[in-house]
Design an enzyme around this catalytic site. Structure first.
Site: not given
Ligand code: GDP
Ligand code: MN
Length: 392
Positions: A108, A196
Protein backbone atom coordinates in the site's frame (compact mmCIF):
# COMPACT_ATOMS: atom_id res chain seq x y z
CA UNK A 1 -12.67 16.07 -7.83
CA UNK A 2 -12.48 12.37 -8.40
CA UNK A 3 -11.23 10.83 -11.65
CA UNK A 4 -11.36 7.29 -13.04
CA UNK A 5 -8.65 4.68 -12.62
CA UNK A 6 -7.84 4.67 -16.34
CA UNK A 7 -7.39 8.46 -16.27
CA UNK A 8 -5.20 8.30 -13.16
CA UNK A 9 -3.15 5.55 -14.79
CA UNK A 10 -2.45 7.78 -17.81
CA UNK A 11 -1.12 10.44 -15.46
CA UNK A 12 1.01 7.84 -13.64
CA UNK A 13 2.54 6.76 -16.95
CA UNK A 14 3.33 10.34 -17.94
CA UNK A 15 5.35 10.64 -14.76
CA UNK A 16 7.14 7.32 -15.20
CA UNK A 17 5.18 5.26 -12.63
CA UNK A 18 4.94 1.68 -13.99
CA UNK A 19 1.40 0.34 -14.53
CA UNK A 20 0.11 -2.80 -16.27
CA UNK A 21 -0.45 -2.68 -20.03
CA UNK A 22 -4.13 -1.80 -20.57
CA UNK A 23 -6.87 -0.10 -22.54
CA UNK A 24 -10.34 1.24 -21.85
CA UNK A 25 -13.50 -0.12 -23.48
CA UNK A 26 -17.19 0.71 -23.52
CA UNK A 27 -18.29 -2.13 -25.81
CA UNK A 28 -17.60 -5.88 -26.05
CA UNK A 29 -15.87 -5.37 -29.43
CA UNK A 30 -13.45 -2.82 -27.98
CA UNK A 31 -12.78 -5.11 -25.01
CA UNK A 32 -11.99 -8.06 -27.31
CA UNK A 33 -9.65 -5.95 -29.42
CA UNK A 34 -7.69 -4.76 -26.38
CA UNK A 35 -7.60 -8.24 -24.83
CA UNK A 36 -6.29 -9.72 -28.12
CA UNK A 37 -3.57 -7.11 -28.25
CA UNK A 38 -2.57 -7.89 -24.64
CA UNK A 39 -2.67 -11.65 -25.16
CA UNK A 40 -6.07 -13.03 -24.15
CA UNK A 41 -5.81 -13.60 -20.41
CA UNK A 42 -6.75 -10.24 -18.87
CA UNK A 43 -8.39 -8.57 -15.90
CA UNK A 44 -11.64 -6.62 -16.51
CA UNK A 45 -12.12 -3.68 -14.15
CA UNK A 46 -15.27 -1.56 -13.83
CA UNK A 47 -14.42 2.14 -14.11
CA UNK A 48 -16.41 3.79 -11.34
CA UNK A 49 -15.67 6.45 -8.73
CA UNK A 50 -15.60 4.02 -5.84
CA UNK A 51 -13.16 1.63 -4.26
CA UNK A 52 -13.94 -1.85 -3.02
CA UNK A 53 -14.64 -3.01 -6.58
CA UNK A 54 -12.74 -6.26 -6.12
CA UNK A 55 -15.06 -7.55 -3.39
CA UNK A 56 -18.16 -6.29 -5.25
CA UNK A 57 -17.53 -8.17 -8.50
CA UNK A 58 -16.17 -5.16 -10.37
CA UNK A 59 -12.69 -6.66 -10.90
CA UNK A 60 -12.46 -10.08 -12.54
CA UNK A 61 -9.81 -12.20 -14.18
CA UNK A 62 -10.79 -13.88 -17.48
CA UNK A 63 -9.00 -16.51 -19.54
CA UNK A 64 -9.70 -15.27 -23.07
CA UNK A 65 -10.59 -12.19 -25.10
CA UNK A 66 -14.00 -13.78 -25.79
CA UNK A 67 -14.70 -13.92 -22.04
CA UNK A 68 -13.43 -10.34 -21.69
CA UNK A 69 -16.03 -9.33 -24.29
CA UNK A 70 -18.80 -11.25 -22.54
CA UNK A 71 -17.99 -9.80 -19.13
CA UNK A 72 -17.77 -6.28 -20.57
CA UNK A 73 -21.20 -6.77 -22.12
CA UNK A 74 -22.56 -7.91 -18.74
CA UNK A 75 -21.04 -5.02 -16.79
CA UNK A 76 -21.69 -2.02 -19.05
CA UNK A 77 -25.00 -0.35 -18.28
CA UNK A 78 -25.32 -1.84 -14.80
CA UNK A 79 -24.64 -0.25 -11.43
CA UNK A 80 -21.88 -1.40 -9.13
CA UNK A 81 -22.65 -1.35 -5.42
CA UNK A 82 -19.57 -1.46 -3.20
CA UNK A 83 -18.95 -0.72 0.48
CA UNK A 84 -18.05 2.82 -0.63
CA UNK A 85 -21.22 3.60 -2.61
CA UNK A 86 -24.81 4.22 -1.60
CA UNK A 87 -27.41 1.45 -2.03
CA UNK A 88 -28.07 2.42 -5.67
CA UNK A 89 -24.39 2.17 -6.58
CA UNK A 90 -22.57 3.91 -9.42
CA UNK A 91 -23.08 3.37 -13.15
CA UNK A 92 -20.53 1.34 -15.13
CA UNK A 93 -20.04 3.01 -18.50
CA UNK A 94 -16.49 1.90 -19.18
CA UNK A 95 -14.22 -0.98 -18.21
CA UNK A 96 -10.48 -1.22 -18.15
CA UNK A 97 -8.95 -4.27 -19.82
CA UNK A 98 -5.55 -4.87 -18.28
CA UNK A 99 -2.71 -7.31 -18.50
CA UNK A 100 -2.68 -9.79 -15.59
CA UNK A 101 0.42 -9.94 -13.48
CA UNK A 102 1.91 -12.75 -11.43
CA UNK A 103 1.60 -11.12 -8.05
CA UNK A 104 4.03 -12.07 -5.30
CA UNK A 105 3.08 -9.39 -2.80
CA UNK A 106 0.47 -6.61 -2.46
CA UNK A 107 1.60 -3.36 -0.80
CA UNK A 108 0.00 0.00 0.00
CA UNK A 109 1.23 3.48 -0.88
CA UNK A 110 -0.56 6.83 -0.67
CA UNK A 111 0.01 10.56 -0.44
CA UNK A 112 -2.48 12.95 1.19
CA UNK A 113 -2.44 16.47 2.59
CA UNK A 114 -2.40 16.49 6.37
CA UNK A 115 -4.43 19.59 7.19
CA UNK A 116 -3.05 19.92 10.72
CA UNK A 117 0.56 19.71 9.59
CA UNK A 118 -0.04 21.69 6.42
CA UNK A 119 2.12 19.22 4.53
CA UNK A 120 1.86 16.19 2.28
CA UNK A 121 2.17 12.88 4.11
CA UNK A 122 3.35 9.75 2.35
CA UNK A 123 2.02 6.50 3.82
CA UNK A 124 3.39 3.07 3.09
CA UNK A 125 2.43 -0.37 4.31
CA UNK A 126 3.51 -3.88 3.48
CA UNK A 127 -0.13 -4.86 4.14
CA UNK A 128 -1.70 -3.79 0.85
CA UNK A 129 -4.63 -5.06 -1.22
CA UNK A 130 -7.10 -5.33 1.64
CA UNK A 131 -8.88 -2.49 3.43
CA UNK A 132 -6.22 -0.10 4.63
CA UNK A 133 -8.77 1.27 7.13
CA UNK A 134 -8.70 -2.13 8.80
CA UNK A 135 -4.90 -2.14 8.94
CA UNK A 136 -5.01 1.37 10.46
CA UNK A 137 -7.53 0.22 13.10
CA UNK A 138 -6.06 -3.15 14.08
CA UNK A 139 -2.31 -2.88 13.37
CA UNK A 140 -1.50 0.84 13.05
CA UNK A 141 2.22 0.10 13.52
CA UNK A 142 2.17 -1.47 10.06
CA UNK A 143 1.61 1.91 8.42
CA UNK A 144 4.82 3.90 7.98
CA UNK A 145 4.47 7.67 7.55
CA UNK A 146 6.80 10.32 6.21
CA UNK A 147 5.94 14.02 6.28
CA UNK A 148 7.27 15.81 3.21
CA UNK A 149 8.50 19.38 3.49
CA UNK A 150 6.15 21.41 1.25
CA UNK A 151 9.04 23.58 0.04
CA UNK A 152 11.88 21.07 -0.20
CA UNK A 153 9.71 18.19 -1.35
CA UNK A 154 10.22 14.53 -0.59
CA UNK A 155 13.89 13.84 0.03
CA UNK A 156 15.45 10.80 -1.71
CA UNK A 157 16.43 9.30 1.66
CA UNK A 158 12.80 9.56 2.77
CA UNK A 159 11.69 7.74 -0.36
CA UNK A 160 14.28 5.06 0.40
CA UNK A 161 13.02 4.73 4.00
CA UNK A 162 9.52 4.24 2.60
CA UNK A 163 10.75 1.60 0.14
CA UNK A 164 12.41 -0.26 2.99
CA UNK A 165 9.23 -0.01 5.10
CA UNK A 166 7.35 -1.61 2.20
CA UNK A 167 9.63 -4.65 2.70
CA UNK A 168 10.30 -5.03 -1.03
CA UNK A 169 13.09 -7.43 -2.07
CA UNK A 170 16.51 -5.75 -1.84
CA UNK A 171 17.00 -5.80 -5.61
CA UNK A 172 13.73 -3.78 -5.98
CA UNK A 173 14.56 -1.03 -3.48
CA UNK A 174 16.07 1.28 -6.10
CA UNK A 175 13.04 0.98 -8.44
CA UNK A 176 10.62 1.43 -5.53
CA UNK A 177 12.47 4.56 -4.38
CA UNK A 178 12.21 6.02 -7.89
CA UNK A 179 8.51 5.10 -8.08
CA UNK A 180 7.82 6.90 -4.78
CA UNK A 181 9.65 10.04 -5.97
CA UNK A 182 7.74 9.95 -9.28
CA UNK A 183 4.44 9.47 -7.45
CA UNK A 184 5.25 12.48 -5.29
CA UNK A 185 5.74 14.49 -8.51
CA UNK A 186 2.31 13.29 -9.69
CA UNK A 187 0.85 14.56 -6.43
CA UNK A 188 2.54 18.00 -6.46
CA UNK A 189 2.47 18.86 -10.15
CA UNK A 190 -1.22 18.02 -10.55
CA UNK A 191 -2.34 19.64 -7.27
CA UNK A 192 -3.79 16.40 -5.96
CA UNK A 193 -5.50 16.02 -2.61
CA UNK A 194 -4.97 12.24 -2.73
CA UNK A 195 -2.86 9.77 -4.67
CA UNK A 196 -3.37 6.15 -3.65
CA UNK A 197 -1.93 2.91 -4.99
CA UNK A 198 -3.62 -0.11 -3.45
CA UNK A 199 -2.22 -2.51 -4.28
CA UNK A 200 1.28 -1.63 -5.33
CA UNK A 201 2.53 -5.07 -6.33
CA UNK A 202 5.77 -6.98 -6.37
CA UNK A 203 5.64 -9.41 -9.30
CA UNK A 204 7.22 -12.90 -9.41
CA UNK A 205 10.26 -11.35 -11.14
CA UNK A 206 10.48 -8.58 -8.53
CA UNK A 207 9.15 -5.75 -10.70
CA UNK A 208 7.23 -3.04 -8.81
CA UNK A 209 3.95 -2.04 -10.52
CA UNK A 210 1.01 0.20 -9.60
CA UNK A 211 -1.88 -2.25 -10.07
CA UNK A 212 -4.54 0.24 -9.01
CA UNK A 213 -4.48 4.03 -9.43
CA UNK A 214 -6.57 6.53 -7.51
CA UNK A 215 -6.27 10.30 -7.77
CA UNK A 216 -8.37 13.04 -6.18
CA UNK A 217 -7.75 16.52 -7.54
CA UNK A 218 -7.98 19.60 -5.35
CA UNK A 219 -11.06 21.47 -6.61
CA UNK A 220 -9.65 24.87 -5.70
CA UNK A 221 -6.58 24.29 -7.88
CA UNK A 222 -8.42 22.99 -10.94
CA UNK A 223 -8.28 26.41 -12.59
CA UNK A 224 -4.55 25.81 -12.98
CA UNK A 225 -5.19 22.53 -14.85
CA UNK A 226 -7.96 23.00 -17.42
CA UNK A 227 -7.01 19.67 -19.08
CA UNK A 228 -7.59 17.89 -15.75
CA UNK A 229 -10.87 19.72 -15.09
CA UNK A 230 -12.13 18.14 -18.34
CA UNK A 231 -11.76 14.67 -16.81
CA UNK A 232 -14.87 15.18 -14.69
CA UNK A 233 -17.55 12.48 -15.08
CA UNK A 234 -20.79 13.96 -13.67
CA UNK A 235 -22.58 10.61 -14.12
CA UNK A 236 -20.56 9.22 -11.23
CA UNK A 237 -21.91 11.81 -8.80
CA UNK A 238 -24.97 10.90 -6.75
CA UNK A 239 -28.23 12.16 -8.31
CA UNK A 240 -28.57 15.12 -5.94
CA UNK A 241 -24.93 16.09 -6.40
CA UNK A 242 -25.47 15.88 -10.16
CA UNK A 243 -28.41 18.27 -9.97
CA UNK A 244 -26.39 20.67 -7.81
CA UNK A 245 -23.46 20.45 -10.21
CA UNK A 246 -25.75 21.30 -13.16
CA UNK A 247 -27.13 24.35 -11.35
CA UNK A 248 -23.66 25.40 -10.21
CA UNK A 249 -24.62 25.03 -6.54
CA UNK A 250 -22.20 23.78 -3.89
CA UNK A 251 -23.99 20.83 -2.25
CA UNK A 252 -22.42 18.48 0.25
CA UNK A 253 -24.19 15.39 1.52
CA UNK A 254 -23.38 14.50 5.12
CA UNK A 255 -24.20 11.19 6.73
CA UNK A 256 -26.31 10.56 9.77
CA UNK A 257 -28.11 13.91 10.11
CA UNK A 258 -31.72 15.15 9.81
CA UNK A 259 -31.29 18.90 9.24
CA UNK A 260 -31.03 20.26 5.70
CA UNK A 261 -29.07 23.51 5.59
CA UNK A 262 -29.40 26.29 3.05
CA UNK A 263 -26.78 28.99 3.43
CA UNK A 264 -24.89 31.55 1.41
CA UNK A 265 -21.13 31.48 1.72
CA UNK A 266 -18.68 28.86 2.93
CA UNK A 267 -17.91 30.54 6.25
CA UNK A 268 -21.59 30.80 7.07
CA UNK A 269 -21.96 27.14 6.11
CA UNK A 270 -19.32 26.20 8.69
CA UNK A 271 -20.98 28.34 11.38
CA UNK A 272 -24.34 26.81 10.51
CA UNK A 273 -22.91 23.30 10.91
CA UNK A 274 -21.73 24.30 14.39
CA UNK A 275 -25.16 25.66 15.36
CA UNK A 276 -26.88 22.53 14.15
CA UNK A 277 -24.47 20.34 16.08
CA UNK A 278 -24.86 22.49 19.20
CA UNK A 279 -28.61 22.07 18.96
CA UNK A 280 -28.02 18.34 19.31
CA UNK A 281 -28.86 17.62 15.68
CA UNK A 282 -26.57 16.59 12.88
CA UNK A 283 -26.80 18.26 9.49
CA UNK A 284 -27.96 15.93 6.69
CA UNK A 285 -26.39 18.16 4.07
CA UNK A 286 -25.49 21.70 3.33
CA UNK A 287 -26.11 23.70 0.23
CA UNK A 288 -24.35 26.95 -0.49
CA UNK A 289 -26.40 29.12 -2.86
CA UNK A 290 -23.45 31.46 -3.32
CA UNK A 291 -23.68 35.16 -4.05
CA UNK A 292 -25.55 35.71 -7.29
CA UNK A 293 -28.46 33.32 -6.95
CA UNK A 294 -31.56 33.97 -9.06
CA UNK A 295 -34.97 32.62 -8.07
CA UNK A 296 -34.78 29.59 -10.35
CA UNK A 297 -31.53 28.45 -8.74
CA UNK A 298 -33.00 29.00 -5.25
CA UNK A 299 -35.96 26.82 -6.17
CA UNK A 300 -33.70 24.05 -7.42
CA UNK A 301 -31.50 24.46 -4.31
CA UNK A 302 -34.48 24.05 -1.99
CA UNK A 303 -35.76 21.03 -3.93
CA UNK A 304 -32.35 19.35 -3.75
CA UNK A 305 -32.31 19.83 0.02
CA UNK A 306 -35.78 18.38 0.62
CA UNK A 307 -35.28 15.58 -1.94
CA UNK A 308 -32.57 14.27 0.38
CA UNK A 309 -34.64 11.60 2.16
CA UNK A 310 -32.70 12.10 5.41
CA UNK A 311 -33.96 15.68 5.78
CA UNK A 312 -36.79 16.26 8.30
CA UNK A 313 -36.32 19.95 8.97
CA UNK A 314 -34.73 22.78 6.99
CA UNK A 315 -32.54 25.51 8.40
CA UNK A 316 -32.16 28.56 6.16
CA UNK A 317 -29.37 30.82 7.29
CA UNK A 318 -28.95 33.79 5.01
CA UNK A 319 -26.65 36.75 5.27
CA UNK A 320 -27.90 38.53 2.18
CA UNK A 321 -25.56 40.73 0.22
CA UNK A 322 -25.69 40.24 -3.52
CA UNK A 323 -28.19 37.44 -3.01
CA UNK A 324 -31.41 39.23 -2.03
CA UNK A 325 -33.56 37.89 0.81
CA UNK A 326 -36.85 38.49 -1.07
CA UNK A 327 -35.62 36.50 -4.07
CA UNK A 328 -34.50 33.66 -1.81
CA UNK A 329 -37.84 33.72 0.06
CA UNK A 330 -39.85 33.70 -3.17
CA UNK A 331 -37.75 30.78 -4.41
CA UNK A 332 -38.34 28.79 -1.23
CA UNK A 333 -42.12 29.41 -1.30
CA UNK A 334 -42.36 28.45 -4.98
CA UNK A 335 -40.26 25.29 -4.50
CA UNK A 336 -42.12 24.25 -1.33
CA UNK A 337 -45.44 24.54 -3.20
CA UNK A 338 -44.17 22.03 -5.77
CA UNK A 339 -42.72 19.48 -3.37
CA UNK A 340 -44.83 17.06 -1.43
CA UNK A 341 -42.71 17.39 1.69
CA UNK A 342 -44.21 19.80 4.19
CA UNK A 343 -41.46 20.04 6.71
CA UNK A 344 -40.76 22.72 9.28
CA UNK A 345 -38.46 25.56 8.27
CA UNK A 346 -36.31 27.57 10.63
CA UNK A 347 -35.20 30.77 8.96
CA UNK A 348 -32.71 33.46 9.80
CA UNK A 349 -32.45 36.27 7.25
CA UNK A 350 -30.33 39.35 7.54
CA UNK A 351 -28.98 41.86 5.06
CA UNK A 352 -30.39 42.98 1.71
CA UNK A 353 -34.22 43.05 1.70
CA UNK A 354 -34.42 40.87 4.82
CA UNK A 355 -37.71 42.48 5.91
CA UNK A 356 -39.35 41.79 2.52
CA UNK A 357 -38.00 38.27 2.52
CA UNK A 358 -39.36 37.46 5.96
CA UNK A 359 -42.74 38.93 4.96
CA UNK A 360 -42.94 36.67 1.91
CA UNK A 361 -42.21 33.66 4.11
CA UNK A 362 -44.60 34.50 6.92
CA UNK A 363 -47.39 35.28 4.41
CA UNK A 364 -47.03 31.80 2.93
CA UNK A 365 -48.74 28.73 4.39
CA UNK A 366 -45.43 27.06 5.18
CA UNK A 367 -44.50 25.93 8.69
CA UNK A 368 -41.95 28.69 9.25
CA UNK A 369 -40.24 29.95 12.36
CA UNK A 370 -38.32 33.16 11.84
CA UNK A 371 -35.41 33.83 14.16
CA UNK A 372 -33.15 36.84 14.34
CA UNK A 373 -29.85 35.30 15.27
CA UNK A 374 -27.89 32.06 15.21
CA UNK A 375 -28.38 31.26 18.88
CA UNK A 376 -32.13 31.68 18.41
CA UNK A 377 -31.99 29.32 15.47
CA UNK A 378 -30.27 26.69 17.61
CA UNK A 379 -32.98 26.92 20.29
CA UNK A 380 -35.82 26.61 17.78
CA UNK A 381 -34.11 23.73 16.00
CA UNK A 382 -33.77 21.84 19.25
CA UNK A 383 -37.41 22.42 20.12
CA UNK A 384 -38.64 21.47 16.63
CA UNK A 385 -36.60 18.29 16.61
CA UNK A 386 -38.08 17.30 19.96
CA UNK A 387 -41.58 17.91 18.59
CA UNK A 388 -40.76 15.76 15.56
CA UNK A 389 -39.53 12.97 17.80
CA UNK A 390 -42.71 13.06 19.89
CA UNK A 391 -44.98 12.96 16.84
CA UNK A 392 -43.06 10.03 15.32
P1 GDP B 1 -10.44 -2.12 -5.82
O1 GDP B 1 -11.00 -3.32 -5.12
O2 GDP B 1 -11.53 -1.21 -6.32
O3 GDP B 1 -9.45 -1.37 -4.99
O4 GDP B 1 -9.69 -2.66 -7.16
P2 GDP B 1 -8.16 -3.14 -7.38
O5 GDP B 1 -7.69 -2.61 -8.67
O6 GDP B 1 -7.32 -2.81 -6.20
O7 GDP B 1 -8.29 -4.72 -7.54
C1 GDP B 1 -8.73 -5.53 -6.48
C2 GDP B 1 -7.90 -6.78 -6.36
O8 GDP B 1 -7.97 -7.56 -7.57
C3 GDP B 1 -6.41 -6.55 -6.13
O9 GDP B 1 -6.10 -6.34 -4.79
C4 GDP B 1 -5.81 -7.85 -6.67
O10 GDP B 1 -5.77 -8.82 -5.64
C5 GDP B 1 -6.78 -8.30 -7.74
N1 GDP B 1 -6.20 -8.04 -9.08
C6 GDP B 1 -6.34 -6.93 -9.83
N2 GDP B 1 -5.61 -7.03 -10.95
C7 GDP B 1 -4.98 -8.24 -10.91
C8 GDP B 1 -4.06 -8.95 -11.76
O11 GDP B 1 -3.63 -8.48 -12.80
N3 GDP B 1 -3.65 -10.19 -11.36
C9 GDP B 1 -4.08 -10.75 -10.21
N4 GDP B 1 -3.65 -11.96 -9.89
N5 GDP B 1 -4.92 -10.12 -9.38
C10 GDP B 1 -5.36 -8.88 -9.70
MN1 MN C 1 -7.50 -1.05 -4.94
Amino acid sequence: MNIHEYQAKEIFEKFGVPTPNSGVASTAEEAIEIADRIGGRVVVKAQVHAGGRGKAGGVKLVESSKQAGQLTEELIGTHLVTNQTGPTGVPIEKVMIAETLDIKDELYLSIVIDGDLGAPVVMASSEGGMDIEEVAATTPEKIFRVIADPLIGLSPYHARDLAIALEVPSESIRATTKLIIDLYKVFIENDCSLVEVNPLVVTKDNAIVALDAKINLEDDALFRHPELANLIDPNQLDPLEQRAYKSDLAYVKLSGGRVGCMVNGAGLAMATMDITKNAGADPANFLDIGGSANQERIEEAFKIIVDDTDVEIVLVNLFAGIARSDVVAAGIVAAAAETAAKMPLVVSMRGTNAKEGIEILTDSDLDITVVTDLAGAADVLQQKLLELERSN
